[in-house]
Enzyme design. Structure first.
Site, PDB file in Angstrom:
ATOM      1  N   PHE A 414      27.623  30.370  17.835  1.00  0.00           N
ATOM      2  CA  PHE A 414      27.426  29.191  16.986  1.00  0.00           C
ATOM      3  C   PHE A 414      26.225  29.339  16.045  1.00  0.00           C
ATOM      4  O   PHE A 414      25.507  28.368  15.787  1.00  0.00           O
ATOM      5  CB  PHE A 414      27.268  27.931  17.860  1.00  0.00           C
ATOM      6  CG  PHE A 414      28.155  27.942  19.058  1.00  0.00           C
ATOM      7  CD1 PHE A 414      29.520  27.806  18.917  1.00  0.00           C
ATOM      8  CD2 PHE A 414      27.644  28.155  20.329  1.00  0.00           C
ATOM      9  CE1 PHE A 414      30.362  27.860  20.014  1.00  0.00           C
ATOM     10  CE2 PHE A 414      28.474  28.222  21.430  1.00  0.00           C
ATOM     11  CZ  PHE A 414      29.836  28.069  21.271  1.00  0.00           C
ATOM     12  N   CYS A 415      26.012  30.551  15.553  1.00  0.00           N
ATOM     13  CA  CYS A 415      24.898  30.824  14.625  1.00  0.00           C
ATOM     14  C   CYS A 415      23.558  30.399  15.237  1.00  0.00           C
ATOM     15  O   CYS A 415      22.681  29.895  14.546  1.00  0.00           O
ATOM     16  CB  CYS A 415      25.115  30.113  13.288  1.00  0.00           C
ATOM     17  SG  CYS A 415      26.559  30.687  12.380  1.00  0.00           S
TER      18      CYS A 415
END
Length: 812
Positions: A414-415
């Site tokens: 998720f970055c």
């Protein structure tokens, strides 16, 4: 209570303090979000859904009013300017502040807002006398925040990552008096809410850093500014800037409203705005400048100064209607926070209490607390599922099964690498080893050496319902729980009372044990299939030549929609009803389908013909490929049959594309691919198919006996073999078929496409469910191959049905 009772609305109501808004939530969803009917959307942290009324009101607005460029002064431009300024005020009102305190700079999104701060902040490079500026950030930060480091490092500015524990554990009660004379500017960034776990960090940290009571500000003299990354927080929670006067707040509006996308803002505290300095000036940002002399005077207004060029004024106008819709339906962000937190807490309680039949937990949940309060926890639930032996089920397997059930989740890191490492226990060295093993951000390599590389995230929005939670929990129970489904009642009761101690084990599963026995023997090739047009029907042959890209003409063509996007059976099931046939003597590919006249396209273009064909760029499995259009006749035929505009394209003969998976040791170059997804060949074992067929029949009503050949066609293999034990092929490293040697390039991760009946185009959830149940969620079936013989590129080698096969197993 059993699991079925716990999934009832009555139990949910007992556990949730607030559900919905004034009025009928199900009616609201049906009226405003009818396009989501039949699916469960649980990816609101990535992008929430927009209501139909927002679009209707917006389109009515822009179709009845004339909005011109706001940089002009005519009536249409003045209308735009005034409307945009009204939106600025409305944004500030939403965050409980005014233009006296803050300015709104519209950007293309949160990342652009962060980049604007990075490029405009007055970084002080270190000298012999001064240490220079510090760029500090919480390790639980989005990639776009950490990315500021790329700019500051070039200036010699020290990047200082801080863990959540250090922030408060190393705080000091008071600051030394002599420090106040140092005015070196420093920037500290932290998220109001973690986009990984949903943890909410205290907004009081803003004043704590500014007053230099918290680490690292308490140890380093200078003037500390705070950037509060609010993108995740504001999607479902109120933000009161009167109480937490952060200097810079980046946001993206689609996180709140779903529409418009490509529009964000940087909220700048007016007291801090004066420190920001720009080098580039675009249209509208200059009060005056000279073209022949380095003379430039910036606009006095902060927003005008930093909005280069013409703002996206029509999108900004849409925000007016977005605010109207949101408040009309929900009453405001406080109601949204209570509603979404209730759904997240309920899902957390049940998922963390769910157990396999042997009593082992089903999920490992990544959270700091126990979902006690919406003040400390957002509407995000992050986890990995475990099989009955306690080993993690890869997130890509969960994602594939969720897609089959029309459940939309998010997987990966998720970055947010920092949070991912912290929760999953991944060291820096492991991250580097994972990269060498081929894993990069955003791919589907979910396990490396048995260790997870990411997780699964579900997140809720203001239109989410109890039924979304219910369907998700039942999906987990049906697909990933070893029966009978049990619930840890003691844990559940503790969670309901919000008194549970912090859960979640830090243990890591051991590597999956593989059968390394050295089975050597002869097996038989029983079927050969080629798929001339990607995702269309199979063409079965008895003997077939090999080409440089695999079986000759296999996946040489594909169907794309009017936007040039590849169509697959996941989007258009009727593709399987198109039956291409390759006729080598006449150099033609025939397109056949029920109710349609047969047409043909040439297998090999005449010399120079491809130079006159329209060259297209498309993508296959993330790879950009160069193709040629096959003309209007094929396009018309496909469009008529599929009922949508589409075209037939083929791979350019002079274009080469290499395999992503690294070749085995001893091989020279990466094998070349046609328009296949991952490898030149896919092989399946009849014994493995028959095992899954038996499982499918036992699951279906009346123990329906399924046709084995129909099941085989669903797996869409090139080569089918017989003589091996079920799933024995998983442990092979090389094969010899006839006089051609093949390398095993890995297992095929199966998606919901195998649930499509290749004879009718109808969808079922089988055989994916049976495959998942049998393999404890590891939805792989069949192995990828690539040929290794040098003379395979000449087309002289031929594979024949009935050929004997020698298999070599992996080393122990």
């Amino acid at each position: 209570m059993d699991f079925h009772s716990l999934c009832s609305f009555e139990y949910f109501q007992q556990s949730c303090s607030q559900y919905g808004y004034e009025g009928n939530l199900s009616g609201l969803v049906e009226q405003e979000f009818s396009r989501s009917k039949g699916l469960v959307y649980l990816d609101h942290a990535a992008a929430t859904l927009y209501p139909d009324s927002l679009l209707r009101d917006y389109f009515r607005d822009i179709s009845t009013n004339l909005y011109g460029n706001p940089h002009s002064h005519n009536p249409s431009s003045s209308l735009t300017h005034d409307t945009v300024e009204r939106v600025r005020d409305r944004v500030l009102q939403h965050f409980n502040t005014t233009s006296k305190e803050y300015s709104v700079i519209f950007t293309s999104g949160c990342t652009a807002a962060l980049k604007l701060v990075a490029e405009s902040f007055p970084w002080s490079s270190p000298t012999e006398r001064e240490a220079g500026s510090f760029f500090s950030y919480l390790t639980d930060s989005h990639t776009s925040v950490v990315g500021i480091r790329g700019l500051t490092s070039a200036l010699g500015v020290v990047a200082l990552p801080v863990s959540p524990q250090e922030l408060t554990n190393r705080a000091k009660d008071r600051v030394q008096g002599e420090d106040v004379f140092c005015q070196t500017p420093h920037l500290f960034c932290y998220p109001a809410q973690s986009n990984f776990s949903g943890r909410k960090y205290p907004l009081s940290h803003v004043r704590g850093i500014q007053a230099r009571r918290l680490y690292p500000a308490c140890d380093r003299p200078g003037r500390w500014f705070v950037l509060l990354d609010a993108a995740s927080h504001v999607s479902c929670s109120p933000l009161n800037l009167h109480d937490c006067p952060a200097d810079f707040i980046p946001i993206s509006f689609y996180k709140i409203f779903g529409f418009p996308t490509g529009l964000g803002a940087l909220l700048v505290r007016n007291e801090a705005a004066g420190i920001l300095k720009k080098s580039y000036f675009g249209g509208g940002t200059a009060a005056a400048y000279l073209s022949r002399e380095d003379y430039y005077v910036q606009a006095e207004n902060i927003s005008d100064r930093f909005e280069d060029g013409t703002a996206s004024f029509l999108d900004i106008i849409a925000l007016n209607h977005a605010f109207e819709s949101l408040y009309r339906m929900t009453g405001g962000m406080h109601n949204i926070q209570q509603h979404t937190f209730g759904l997240a807490r309920y899902t957390y309680m049940l998922l963390s209490s769910l157990c396999h039949g042997n009593g082992r937990p089903v999920a490992r949940i990544y959270t700091e607390g126990q979902f006690e309060s919406p003040i400390t926890q957002g509407a995000i639930l992050n986890f990995n599922l475990l099989d009955s032996s306690g080993q993690i089920i890869g997130y890509s397997q969960v994602d594939r099964m969720a897609c089959l059930y029309n459940i939309h989740v998010r997987t990966g890191c998720f970055c947010n690498t920092g949070a991912c490492q912290a929760f999953l226990g991944i060291t820096d060295q492991q991250m580097k080893r994972n990269l060498k093993a081929g894993h990069v951000c955003g791919d589907n390599i979910d396990l490396v050496d048995g260790q997870p590389t990411g997780s699964v995230r579900v997140s809720f929005g203001y239109m989410s319902t109890f039924e979304d939670c219910q369907k998700f929990l039942k999906f987990v129970a049906e697909c990933f729980v070893e029966k009978p489904v049990t619930v840890d009642q003691v844990r559940l009761q503790k969670l309901r009372a919000a008194r549970a101690s912090s859960g979640g084990s830090s243990e890591h599963p051991s590597n999956e044990i593989s059968n390394g026995e050295n089975h050597e023997g002869a097996y038989t090739l029983t079927n050969i299939y080629i798929y001339p047009i990607k995702s269309c029907g199979a063409f079965e042959v008895h003997d077939w030549p090999l080409g440089p890209l695999g079986l000759l003409y296999d996946r040489g063509w594909m169907v794309v929609n009017q936007n040039g996007v590849c169509l697959s059976q996941k989007r258009e099931t009727r593709l399987c009803l198109i039956r291409p046939q390759v006729h080598l003597p006449s150099n033609k590919l025939f397109l056949q389908a029920s109710g349609m006249d047969t047409i043909s396209v040439p297998l090999e273009d005449d010399a120079g013909l491809h130079t006159n064909s329209r060259v297209c760029l498309s993508k296959v499995c993330g790879d950009r490929v160069e193709t040629m259009d096959c003309g209007d006749e094929a396009a018309s035929w496909l469009s008529d049959f599929l009922g949508q505009p589409c075209r037939l394209i083929r791979q350019r003969p002079d274009y080469t594309r290499g395999m992503k998976k690294k070749p085995a040791e001893g091989t020279a170059d990466s094998p070349l691919l046609s328009l296949v997804n991952e490898a030149q060949y896919l092989l399946i074992n009849r014994a493995s198919v028959e095992l899954i067929q038996d499982l499918m029949s036992s699951r279906l009503e009346h123990n329906t006996l399924l046709d084995a050949q129909s099941v085989i066609r669903r797996f869409r293999a090139n080569l089918v073999i017989a003589g091996a034990e079920p799933f024995e092929e998983d442990n092979w490293s090389h094969l010899i078929i006839g006089n051609t040697r093949f390398m095993v390039a890995g297992r095929c991760g199966r998606c919901q496409m195998i649930g499509i009946d290749q004879d009718t185009g109808s969808k079922t959830k089988e055989p994916l469910i049976s495959l998942s149940a049998h393999r404890a969620g590891k939805v792989t079936f069949g192995v990828y191959l690539s040929h290794q013989n040098p003379d395979c590129s000449t087309g002289s080698n031929v594979l024949s049905v009935g050929s004997l096969i020698q298999a070599e197993a992996q080393d122990c």
